[in-house]
Motif scaffolding. Structure first.
Motif, PDB file in Angstrom:
ATOM      1  N   SER A 163     -14.229 115.904  -3.381  1.00 27.43           N
ATOM      2  CA  SER A 163     -14.586 114.888  -2.189  1.00 27.43           C
ATOM      3  C   SER A 163     -15.383 114.226  -2.785  1.00 27.43           C
ATOM      4  O   SER A 163     -16.150 114.009  -3.811  1.00 27.43           O
ATOM      5  N   PHE A 164     -15.756 112.924  -1.763  1.00 30.87           N
ATOM      6  CA  PHE A 164     -16.718 112.135  -2.018  1.00 30.87           C
ATOM      7  C   PHE A 164     -17.685 111.836  -0.986  1.00 30.87           C
ATOM      8  O   PHE A 164     -17.297 112.244   0.487  1.00 30.87           O
ATOM      9  N   ALA A 165     -18.948 111.413  -1.225  1.00 38.69           N
ATOM     10  CA  ALA A 165     -19.705 111.017  -0.110  1.00 38.69           C
ATOM     11  C   ALA A 165     -20.452 109.824  -0.540  1.00 38.69           C
ATOM     12  O   ALA A 165     -20.697 109.685  -1.666  1.00 38.69           O
ATOM     13  N   VAL A 174     -21.226 108.833   4.903  1.00 37.44           N
ATOM     14  CA  VAL A 174     -19.963 109.175   5.201  1.00 37.44           C
ATOM     15  C   VAL A 174     -19.352 110.080   3.909  1.00 37.44           C
ATOM     16  O   VAL A 174     -19.696 109.846   3.013  1.00 37.44           O
ATOM     17  N   ALA A 175     -18.387 110.958   4.279  1.00 41.24           N
ATOM     18  CA  ALA A 175     -17.811 111.799   3.399  1.00 41.24           C
ATOM     19  C   ALA A 175     -16.367 111.793   3.800  1.00 41.24           C
ATOM     20  O   ALA A 175     -15.778 111.817   4.750  1.00 41.24           O
ATOM     21  N   TRP A 176     -15.545 112.069   2.487  1.00 41.68           N
ATOM     22  CA  TRP A 176     -14.191 112.326   2.783  1.00 41.68           C
ATOM     23  C   TRP A 176     -13.507 113.100   1.548  1.00 41.68           C
ATOM     24  O   TRP A 176     -14.132 113.327   0.555  1.00 41.68           O
ATOM     25  N   GLY A 177     -12.414 113.877   1.871  1.00 38.81           N
ATOM     26  CA  GLY A 177     -11.539 114.841   0.863  1.00 38.81           C
ATOM     27  C   GLY A 177     -11.650 116.165   1.346  1.00 38.81           C
ATOM     28  O   GLY A 177     -11.602 116.157   2.754  1.00 38.81           O
ATOM     29  N   ASP A 178     -11.620 116.975   0.619  1.00 32.60           N
ATOM     30  CA  ASP A 178     -11.438 118.435   0.816  1.00 32.60           C
ATOM     31  C   ASP A 178     -12.683 118.722   1.572  1.00 32.60           C
ATOM     32  O   ASP A 178     -13.569 119.044   1.091  1.00 32.60           O
ATOM     33  N   THR A 184     -16.405 116.965   4.802  1.00 32.83           N
ATOM     34  CA  THR A 184     -16.492 117.057   5.989  1.00 32.83           C
ATOM     35  C   THR A 184     -18.330 117.098   6.297  1.00 32.83           C
ATOM     36  O   THR A 184     -18.905 117.889   5.751  1.00 32.83           O
ATOM     37  N   LEU A 185     -18.590 116.149   7.132  1.00 31.49           N
ATOM     38  CA  LEU A 185     -20.022 116.223   7.185  1.00 31.49           C
ATOM     39  C   LEU A 185     -20.742 117.000   8.377  1.00 31.49           C
ATOM     40  O   LEU A 185     -19.836 117.301   9.391  1.00 31.49           O
ATOM     41  N   PRO A 186     -21.915 117.710   8.320  1.00 35.25           N
ATOM     42  CA  PRO A 186     -22.545 118.416   9.486  1.00 35.25           C
ATOM     43  C   PRO A 186     -22.733 117.229  10.307  1.00 35.25           C
ATOM     44  O   PRO A 186     -23.091 116.132  10.113  1.00 35.25           O
ATOM     45  N   GLN A 187     -22.561 117.612  11.732  1.00 33.79           N
ATOM     46  CA  GLN A 187     -22.797 116.719  12.715  1.00 33.79           C
ATOM     47  C   GLN A 187     -24.314 116.244  12.986  1.00 33.79           C
ATOM     48  O   GLN A 187     -25.257 116.744  12.887  1.00 33.79           O
ATOM     49  N   ASN A 188     -24.421 114.822  13.318  1.00 34.15           N
ATOM     50  CA  ASN A 188     -25.611 114.578  13.771  1.00 34.15           C
ATOM     51  C   ASN A 188     -26.956 114.561  12.929  1.00 34.15           C
ATOM     52  O   ASN A 188     -27.984 114.753  13.020  1.00 34.15           O
ATOM     53  N   GLN A 189     -26.557 114.618  11.602  1.00 34.63           N
ATOM     54  CA  GLN A 189     -27.891 115.105  10.798  1.00 34.63           C
ATOM     55  C   GLN A 189     -27.851 113.904   9.655  1.00 34.63           C
ATOM     56  O   GLN A 189     -28.839 114.226   9.112  1.00 34.63           O
ATOM     57  N   LEU A 190     -27.101 113.239   9.282  1.00 39.73           N
ATOM     58  CA  LEU A 190     -27.116 112.249   8.018  1.00 39.73           C
ATOM     59  C   LEU A 190     -27.468 111.004   8.620  1.00 39.73           C
ATOM     60  O   LEU A 190     -26.734 109.964   8.342  1.00 39.73           O
ATOM     61  N   GLN A 191     -28.472 110.693   9.008  1.00 38.55           N
ATOM     62  CA  GLN A 191     -29.002 109.168   9.306  1.00 38.55           C
ATOM     63  C   GLN A 191     -30.452 109.176   8.441  1.00 38.55           C
ATOM     64  O   GLN A 191     -30.955 110.451   8.502  1.00 38.55           O
ATOM     65  N   LYS A 192     -30.907 108.196   8.367  1.00 35.84           N
ATOM     66  CA  LYS A 192     -32.079 107.693   7.437  1.00 35.84           C
ATOM     67  C   LYS A 192     -32.105 108.615   6.402  1.00 35.84           C
ATOM     68  O   LYS A 192     -32.953 109.416   5.969  1.00 35.84           O
ATOM     69  N   VAL A 193     -31.190 108.514   5.458  1.00 33.89           N
ATOM     70  CA  VAL A 193     -30.847 109.310   4.133  1.00 33.89           C
ATOM     71  C   VAL A 193     -31.444 108.294   3.027  1.00 33.89           C
ATOM     72  O   VAL A 193     -31.043 106.976   2.984  1.00 33.89           O
ATOM     73  N   ARG A 194     -32.319 108.972   2.123  1.00 36.17           N
ATOM     74  CA  ARG A 194     -32.713 108.119   0.842  1.00 36.17           C
ATOM     75  C   ARG A 194     -31.855 108.299  -0.268  1.00 36.17           C
ATOM     76  O   ARG A 194     -31.686 107.276  -1.077  1.00 36.17           O
ATOM     77  N   TRP A 215     -24.361 120.477   2.474  1.00 38.31           N
ATOM     78  CA  TRP A 215     -23.148 120.711   3.181  1.00 38.31           C
ATOM     79  C   TRP A 215     -22.009 120.843   1.903  1.00 38.31           C
ATOM     80  O   TRP A 215     -22.257 120.502   0.937  1.00 38.31           O
ATOM     81  N   GLY A 216     -20.927 121.613   2.384  1.00 36.15           N
ATOM     82  CA  GLY A 216     -20.112 122.154   1.273  1.00 36.15           C
ATOM     83  C   GLY A 216     -19.960 123.720   1.023  1.00 36.15           C
ATOM     84  O   GLY A 216     -20.088 124.464   1.989  1.00 36.15           O
ATOM     85  N   ASP A 217     -19.332 123.811   0.084  1.00 30.24           N
ATOM     86  CA  ASP A 217     -19.283 125.286  -0.418  1.00 30.24           C
ATOM     87  C   ASP A 217     -20.703 126.025  -0.238  1.00 30.24           C
ATOM     88  O   ASP A 217     -21.659 125.866  -0.889  1.00 30.24           O
ATOM     89  N   LYS A 218     -20.847 126.919   0.769  1.00 32.63           N
ATOM     90  CA  LYS A 218     -22.093 127.518   0.945  1.00 32.63           C
ATOM     91  C   LYS A 218     -22.508 128.686  -0.450  1.00 32.63           C
ATOM     92  O   LYS A 218     -23.879 128.758  -0.287  1.00 32.63           O
ATOM     93  N   HIS A 219     -21.769 128.797  -0.856  1.00 27.95           N
ATOM     94  CA  HIS A 219     -22.168 129.600  -2.149  1.00 27.95           C
ATOM     95  C   HIS A 219     -22.488 128.845  -3.370  1.00 27.95           C
ATOM     96  O   HIS A 219     -23.079 129.269  -4.294  1.00 27.95           O
ATOM     97  N   ALA A 220     -22.527 127.375  -3.202  1.00 33.04           N
ATOM     98  CA  ALA A 220     -22.517 126.522  -4.473  1.00 33.04           C
ATOM     99  C   ALA A 220     -23.667 125.470  -4.123  1.00 33.04           C
ATOM    100  O   ALA A 220     -23.293 124.265  -4.535  1.00 33.04           O
ATOM    101  N   GLY A 221     -24.485 125.812  -3.331  1.00 34.70           N
ATOM    102  CA  GLY A 221     -25.423 124.903  -2.891  1.00 34.70           C
ATOM    103  C   GLY A 221     -25.215 124.097  -1.555  1.00 34.70           C
ATOM    104  O   GLY A 221     -26.117 123.412  -1.046  1.00 34.70           O
ATOM    105  N   GLY A 222     -24.174 124.418  -0.851  1.00 34.82           N
ATOM    106  CA  GLY A 222     -23.934 124.098   0.671  1.00 34.82           C
ATOM    107  C   GLY A 222     -24.642 124.384   1.676  1.00 34.82           C
ATOM    108  O   GLY A 222     -24.709 123.981   2.741  1.00 34.82           O
ATOM    109  N   ASP A 223     -25.090 125.670   1.250  1.00 34.10           N
ATOM    110  CA  ASP A 223     -26.134 126.393   2.480  1.00 34.10           C
ATOM    111  C   ASP A 223     -27.499 126.407   1.726  1.00 34.10           C
ATOM    112  O   ASP A 223     -27.648 127.354   0.875  1.00 34.10           O
ATOM    113  N   SER A 224     -28.541 125.943   2.467  1.00 38.46           N
ATOM    114  CA  SER A 224     -29.547 125.837   1.983  1.00 38.46           C
ATOM    115  C   SER A 224     -30.724 126.390   3.111  1.00 38.46           C
ATOM    116  O   SER A 224     -31.800 126.488   3.208  1.00 38.46           O
TER     117      SER A 224
END
Length: 323
Positions: A163-165, A174-178, A184-194, A215-224
């Motif tokens: 996937s891409f972001a 914005v994100a797209w792909g698998d 797929t992005l988490p809702q309403n959290q990705l504004q004012k990103v540096r 976001w993404g695979d929770k076992h590979a960094g997607g869950d903090s």
């Protein structure tokens, strides 16, 4: 022999050589040395005399080099998926070859869509090119080919395995792909990103207030979530294949993700990770370090993407790995 080289900017460079004959290829080296730091490392210099483009092996002598004009060609951009390549020549066009299912065939696009290319990013099966008109994607439709219609200014693109972001000029993402790989992005959290970072399976975004969204695979960094209370005033993030490490403003280090890929700092190293410089944290997706009897570290090519290392001020780099 003295040669005056006129640059596109209007300035000139004077090259002096003790030889009475100078090969054009050697002239390029001498001119670039004088312009150190002013040229992109991948930029190409070509030269002309009296309107005639000089070949690299052409020889310059005092009689034919009264006025030499330099032509600055933009860098070539090369990217690769698992089984295909994409090459942008001077930003004007893109050439692709290899397995069509992996992005090796871009013939379906109008030539006008793949012009003025600024960057090309790739994941395992697809390409994404940033152009003046937006982002153009091709390759596997399941892994990033069917990207959004990005007509806004895109500042950077990062990729997981499938996937891409993209970070936009308005600091949104914005994100797209698998979806499993962060498409797929988490809702309403990705504004004012540096800025963004990625593992092979997940994304992390540092927001302007220093907080982090993953976001993404929770076992590979997607869950903090287990370290979220620590992820404040984050300065920098790096990712291995399956884990992230963040440096905080107080110069401490926080990690999360796959323990076998650097997501957990061994207790024996905890006391060393104080007052870390942000320039001292690296992630290595392609090499695995192991100690020799001498105590030095040698690198062996691996594809398991397992390790972080941090410069602690010692001669050697300290690996953070539970392997």
């Amino acid at each position: 022999m003295e040669i005056t080289v006129f640059l596109p900017s209007g300035r000139h460079v004077i090259v002096n050589t003790s030889s009475e004959v100078l090969v054009v290829r050697d002239l390029a080296v001498l001119v670039k040395a004088q312009l150190d730091g002013l040229l992109n490392r991948a930029s190409f210099l070509r030269f002309s005399v009296s309107g005639r483009l000089l070949e690299w092996e052409a020889k310059l002598v005092p009689e034919n080099c009264a006025e030499v004009f330099a032509i600055l060609e933009e860098p070539m951009i090369l990217a690769a998926t698992k089984a295909a390549f994409a090459l942008s020549c001077n930003g004007f066009s893109v050439i692709t070859w290899g397995n069509a299912e992996y992005g090796g065939d871009s013939s379906n696009f109008e030539s006008s869509k793949l012009t003025n290319v600024q960057k090309i990013r790739s994941n395992e099966l697809a390409f994404a090119a940033i152009t003046d008109a937006g982002v153009v994607c091709w390759g596997s439709s399941n892994d990033g080919d069917q990207g959004p219609e990005l007509k806004l200014n895109v500042t950077e693109i990062h990729a997981t395995q499938r996937s891409f972001a993209a970070l936009l000029e308005d600091s949104s993402v914005v994100a797209w792909g698998d979806a499993i790989f962060g498409g797929t992005l988490p809702q309403n959290q990705l504004q004012k990103v540096r800025c963004l970072q990625a593992t092979m399976f997940a994304f992390a975004a540092i927001k302007e207030d220093g907080s982090v969204v993953t976001w993404g695979d929770k076992h590979a960094g997607g869950d903090s979530s287990k370290v979220q209370h620590q992820l404040n005033r984050v300065v920098e993030i790096q990712g291995t294949g399956g884990a992230f490490a963040a440096i905080l403003e107080d110069r401490s280090v926080v990690t999360w993700g796959d323990r076998m890929r650097g997501g957990e700092i061994p207790s024996a190293l905890q006391e060393k990770l104080h007052n870390i410089d942000s320039r001292s944290v690296f992630s290595e997706r392609y090499f695995y370090f192991h100690p020799e009897k001498s105590g030095k570290y040698v690198s062996t090519l691996m594809v398991s993407y397992r390790i972080f290392y941090i410069s602690t001020g010692l001669v050697k780099k300290t690996p953070i790995s539970t392997n």
